[in-house]
Motif scaffolding. Structure first.
Motif, PDB file in Angstrom:
ATOM      1  N   GLN A  11       0.784  -1.336   0.031  1.00 19.93           N
ATOM      2  CA  GLN A  11       0.014   0.128   0.062  1.00 19.93           C
ATOM      3  C   GLN A  11       0.946   1.395  -0.032  1.00 19.93           C
ATOM      4  N   ASN A  12       2.078   1.430   0.835  1.00 18.38           N
ATOM      5  CA  ASN A  12       2.567   2.519   0.802  1.00 18.38           C
ATOM      6  C   ASN A  12       4.110   2.444   0.290  1.00 18.38           C
ATOM      7  N   GLY A  13       4.550   1.242   0.112  1.00 20.41           N
ATOM      8  CA  GLY A  13       5.993   0.998  -0.516  1.00 20.41           C
ATOM      9  C   GLY A  13       6.981   1.173   0.590  1.00 20.41           C
ATOM     10  N   LEU A  14       6.838   1.231   1.803  1.00 14.98           N
ATOM     11  CA  LEU A  14       7.691   1.352   2.891  1.00 14.98           C
ATOM     12  C   LEU A  14       8.140  -0.037   3.069  1.00 14.98           C
ATOM     13  N   SER A  15       9.606  -0.050   3.272  1.00 19.34           N
ATOM     14  CA  SER A  15      10.180  -1.452   3.488  1.00 19.34           C
ATOM     15  C   SER A  15      10.399  -1.777   4.899  1.00 19.34           C
ATOM     16  N   LEU A  16      10.572  -2.933   5.303  1.00 15.97           N
ATOM     17  CA  LEU A  16      10.434  -3.462   6.625  1.00 15.97           C
ATOM     18  C   LEU A  16      11.254  -4.678   6.650  1.00 15.97           C
ATOM     19  N   ALA A  17      11.886  -4.955   7.737  1.00 15.09           N
ATOM     20  CA  ALA A  17      12.497  -6.289   8.292  1.00 15.09           C
ATOM     21  C   ALA A  17      11.394  -7.127   8.607  1.00 15.09           C
ATOM     22  N   LEU A  18      11.313  -8.382   8.195  1.00 14.44           N
ATOM     23  CA  LEU A  18      10.406  -9.455   8.599  1.00 14.44           C
ATOM     24  C   LEU A  18      10.616 -10.406   9.492  1.00 14.44           C
ATOM     25  N   LYS A  19      10.165 -11.068  10.214  1.00 17.86           N
ATOM     26  CA  LYS A  19      10.361 -11.872  11.507  1.00 17.86           C
ATOM     27  C   LYS A  19      10.670 -13.392  11.090  1.00 17.86           C
ATOM     28  N   ALA A  20      11.675 -13.339  10.259  1.00 15.34           N
ATOM     29  CA  ALA A  20      12.292 -14.526   9.277  1.00 15.34           C
ATOM     30  C   ALA A  20      13.566 -14.422   9.058  1.00 15.34           C
ATOM     31  N   SER A  21      14.365 -15.563   9.057  1.00 14.68           N
ATOM     32  CA  SER A  21      15.773 -15.565   8.844  1.00 14.68           C
ATOM     33  C   SER A  21      16.037 -15.070   7.195  1.00 14.68           C
ATOM     34  N   GLN A  22      17.029 -14.609   6.978  1.00 16.88           N
ATOM     35  CA  GLN A  22      17.388 -14.026   5.464  1.00 16.88           C
ATOM     36  C   GLN A  22      17.555 -15.263   4.854  1.00 16.88           C
ATOM     37  N   LYS A  23      18.052 -16.470   5.405  1.00 11.78           N
ATOM     38  CA  LYS A  23      18.263 -17.691   4.814  1.00 11.78           C
ATOM     39  C   LYS A  23      16.907 -18.362   4.176  1.00 11.78           C
ATOM     40  N   SER A  24      15.743 -17.897   5.002  1.00 10.86           N
ATOM     41  CA  SER A  24      14.351 -18.781   4.543  1.00 10.86           C
ATOM     42  C   SER A  24      13.938 -17.757   3.531  1.00 10.86           C
ATOM     43  N   LEU A  25      14.172 -16.323   3.651  1.00 13.03           N
ATOM     44  CA  LEU A  25      13.764 -15.261   2.732  1.00 13.03           C
ATOM     45  C   LEU A  25      14.316 -15.485   1.402  1.00 13.03           C
ATOM     46  N   LYS A  26      15.681 -15.711   1.501  1.00 13.25           N
ATOM     47  CA  LYS A  26      16.239 -15.824  -0.003  1.00 13.25           C
ATOM     48  C   LYS A  26      15.851 -16.982  -0.690  1.00 13.25           C
ATOM     49  N   ALA A  27      15.319 -17.925   0.178  1.00 13.30           N
ATOM     50  CA  ALA A  27      15.058 -19.304  -0.523  1.00 13.30           C
ATOM     51  C   ALA A  27      13.471 -19.007  -1.239  1.00 13.30           C
ATOM     52  N   LEU A  28      13.011 -18.099  -1.266  1.00 11.77           N
ATOM     53  CA  LEU A  28      11.837 -17.510  -1.811  1.00 11.77           C
ATOM     54  C   LEU A  28      12.116 -16.872  -3.020  1.00 11.77           C
ATOM     55  N   PRO A  29      11.407 -16.893  -4.148  1.00 10.18           N
ATOM     56  CA  PRO A  29      11.635 -15.893  -5.293  1.00 10.18           C
ATOM     57  C   PRO A  29      11.224 -14.494  -4.987  1.00 10.18           C
ATOM     58  N   LEU A  30      12.320 -13.633  -5.473  1.00  9.69           N
ATOM     59  CA  LEU A  30      11.767 -12.270  -5.069  1.00  9.69           C
ATOM     60  C   LEU A  30      10.517 -11.860  -5.895  1.00  9.69           C
ATOM     61  N   GLY A  31       9.576 -11.132  -5.459  1.00  3.19           N
ATOM     62  CA  GLY A  31       8.414 -10.792  -5.504  1.00  3.19           C
ATOM     63  C   GLY A  31       7.282 -11.628  -5.260  1.00  3.19           C
ATOM     64  N   THR A  32       7.614 -12.633  -4.010  1.00  2.00           N
ATOM     65  CA  THR A  32       6.890 -13.372  -3.452  1.00  2.00           C
ATOM     66  C   THR A  32       5.833 -12.521  -2.439  1.00  2.00           C
ATOM     67  N   LEU A  33       4.745 -12.790  -2.733  1.00  2.00           N
ATOM     68  CA  LEU A  33       3.582 -11.918  -1.885  1.00  2.00           C
ATOM     69  C   LEU A  33       3.567 -12.744  -0.522  1.00  2.00           C
ATOM     70  N   LEU A  34       3.490 -11.907   0.481  1.00  2.00           N
ATOM     71  CA  LEU A  34       3.424 -12.471   1.812  1.00  2.00           C
ATOM     72  C   LEU A  34       2.320 -11.653   2.588  1.00  2.00           C
TER      73      LEU A  34
END
Length: 640
Positions: free
Chosen positions: A131-154
């Protein structure tokens, strides 16, 4: 909540459970004081709804009896509040011309969740708010996030940024529906309890079980709806001999009891949502498309007005009763238009009353427009192909069949409003002087020199007359509609300016509007002279009306957001190409609307100025699927 918080300026009392919790928070923050059993907001404190722009700056729409400019909240003072939250804030003393504040607490969160998509920033993968384009750190490890394709909707929990659901990829056109629903915390599925309650009524109505109802199955009622309609709220019949109009409305309240699981879900949704390819109903489909729907050749329960008219079409008598009907025909608008044009095309039992009713509704509209208005507005319709992309768009205008049904429904809605003194009304206030002055300036740019008149109805009629002479009626109506206030629900009646009615409500669509369902319950209690039930149903009615106004805007936003996403995907495939548009909003930056073979897309035009409604040739520069924003550049101004 809003209604209660607005009353704090003059003293609030009798809060419901939700407002009691807010009151406790305000008391803890020393934001309120009590006097003679009423709560008052202390000086220096405000309550309101939070908006956040793409730069992370907040703006509070203040809840107050008096008009107030939005209050600025710098990002450092947001206090963890999210877009749409109802908050309490403390005003800050500063030397800036714009008043600012610091948020102290969230009184009511807009949503428990937000929608983000994964994007790489340097070595880190973060979530970017849709909605507002603000970036934020998610409560998940970078390893698990990088395993997902960029553009994945959460979908994430707003309280701790924890991932609650993986929706899919933003590049998939079929994900748009999920995005639009998730942004506004809407859902298509119903709980098992709701589905069980809906299915328990079965598929058929046995008339022998409803002997207390008026049996109207012998009358040749018909329904008239869009081609793709699946839920039929209303059916009509006109008795030519008695000059009596019957408006039969699906008797939803017979099947949905107050405070049942289905009712709670319907109240949470408040409205059905309509996408180009499907609907997201307010009620389970076993009700909305089956037992409640006035389908042809099937007995159905109906809450029915019988409206008797004098020769001059003034109302002689209005009767409301519970009935059983059997619709004899399901018509589409197109079919009825052809019948009205050719004076043939359906069985005589219906044709014999449909043609006279058409003439009567034409006269009714002429009478109505002596005080109300007729705006030549068009509704944008979109069709999709098998890949979930735009196949075509067109504007749908009012036709004779639409007008026929509209004036029948208006009679029923007016009749219902006259029966209650407190409940649910549909009010429309006149435009304020500031908007009228803007309107007069915009009209002057079109060549219509109009003077302000205290009688707004007469002024608008003169403007439309001049616009007709100049052949720009549709353009003028766009500006007049833009200057109008929104119609809203309220527990008291203050009239409907646009329709020219002293009192008005919504009675005719209980399948898709919770307002109508609630009104049906109130009217039934009144007919039964059950004051105890009537007053019981009125408990919290102010909050219900407030919620209806919020949810109505949200339902509209969901539908618009979906179409904006489809347009953004179209624009992505047409970058560098030129299209004809017109300037639709004078803002910073300017906004244009696509008016080519494809119509309706909203295109942002940075660093460009020109008068409203100017036709321009626009080149598509970029398109952002996530934000559903299209950026264009004007390459040529076109002659009118």
């Amino acid at each position: 909540m809003r209604y209660f918080l607005e009353t704090l300026s003059r003293g609030a009392s009798n809060p419901n459970a939700k407002c009691k919790e807010a009151l406790r928070i305000l008391e803890f923050l020393k934001a309120i004081s009590f006097h003679k059993g009423k709560a008052y907001l202390n000086n220096g404190f405000i309550t309101g709804r939070l908006d956040i722009n793409a730069r992370g700056v907040g703006f509070i729409e203040v809840f107050s009896d008096k008009p107030m400019r939005d209050i600025v909240v710098e990002s450092k003072n947001l206090g963890g509040a999210h877009l749409g939250d109802i908050v309490v804030a403390h005003l800050l003393s500063n030397k800036k011309s714009r008043q600012s504040a610091k948020i102290l607490a969230v009184l009511e969160p807009a949503n428990e969740t937000s929608l983000v998509y994964l994007k790489r920033f340097g070595q880190a993968v973060l979530g970017v708010n849709i909605q507002n384009g603000l970036s934020l750190a998610l409560k998940a490890s970078q390893k698990s996030l990088k395993a997902l394709p960029l553009g994945t909707l959460l979908k994430i929990n707003n309280a701790n940024n924890e991932i609650t659901e993986v929706l899919g990829l933003i590049t998939d056109p079929n994900i748009d529906e999920k995005i639009s629903l998730a942004i506004y915390n809407k859902k298509d599925e119903f709980t098992p309890a709701c589905e069980d309650e809906a299915r328990a009524w079965g598929d058929t109505v046995d008339p022998s079980m409803y002997k207390e109802r008026v049996d109207l199955q012998h009358l040749p009622f018909c329904t008239i709806d869009p081609d793709d309609a699946k839920d039929f709220d209303d059916a009509i019949y006109y008795d030519t001999k008695g000059n009596e109009l019957y408006v039969a409305i699906a008797d939803v309240s017979e099947y949905v009891s107050a405070f049942s699981a289905t009712d709670k879900e319907a109240k949470n949704r408040c409205f059905s949502i309509y996408f180009p390819h499907k609907s997201v109903p307010m009620l389970p489909r076993a009700l909305s498309e089956n037992i409640c729907s006035l389908r042809p050749d099937e007995p159905r329960l109906a809450f029915t007005f019988k409206i008797s008219l004098n020769d001059d079409l003034s109302v002689k008598k209005e009767e409301l009763f519970s009935a059983i009907i059997k619709s004899k025909k399901r018509f589409t608008y197109n079919e009825v238009d052809k019948i009205l044009e050719n004076k043939s095309g359906c069985e005589r039992g219906i044709l014999d009353w449909l043609l006279p009713l058409h003439k009567i509704t034409q006269r009714l509209k002429q009478i109505r427009l002596k005080k109300g208005f007729d705006f030549r507005s068009k509704e944008l319709k979109m069709s999709l192909n098998d890949d979930g992309l735009i196949a075509s768009t067109h504007f749908e205008s009012e036709t004779p069949s639409h007008a026929l049904i509209e004036d029948c429904m208006l009679l029923a809605n007016k009749a219902a409003a006259k029966m209650i003194s407190k409940g649910i009304f549909r009010n429309h206030a006149p435009a304020d002087i500031k908007k009228i002055n803007f309107l007069l300036d915009d009209l002057a740019a079109l060549g219509i020199e109009a003077q302000y008149e205290s009688n707004l109805a007469a002024m608008i009629a003169k403007i439309q007359s001049k616009a007709n002479e100049l052949g720009i009626r549709e353009d003028a109506d766009k500006l007049i509609i833009k200057a109008q206030k929104r119609a809203e629900y309220s527990h008291t009646s203050s009239g409907h300016f646009g329709l020219g009615f002293e009192t008005y409500t919504h009675f005719t669509s209980p399948i898709r509007r919770y307002s109508d369902l609630t009104l049906h319950r109130l009217l039934k209690a009144q007919l039964a002279k059950d004051d105890k039930l009537y007053n019981y149903l009125l408990e919290g009615i102010e909050a219900t009306c407030e919620e209806l106004n919020i949810k109505e805007r949200e339902a509209d936003k969901v539908a618009f957001d979906f179409m904006d996403r489809k347009f953004a995907r179209w624009a992505e495939q047409n970058i560098g190409k030129d299209f004809i548009c017109y300037i639709s909003e004078i803002s910073e930056p300017l906004i244009a609307r696509l008016d080519d073979k494809l119509k309706g897309a909203r295109i942002i035009l940075p660093n460009f100025t020109c008068p409203l409604l100017t036709r321009v040739r626009v080149r598509i520069i970029s398109s952002d699927i996530a934000s559903a924003k299209i950026i264009g550049k004007v390459v040529e101004k076109l002659d009118v």
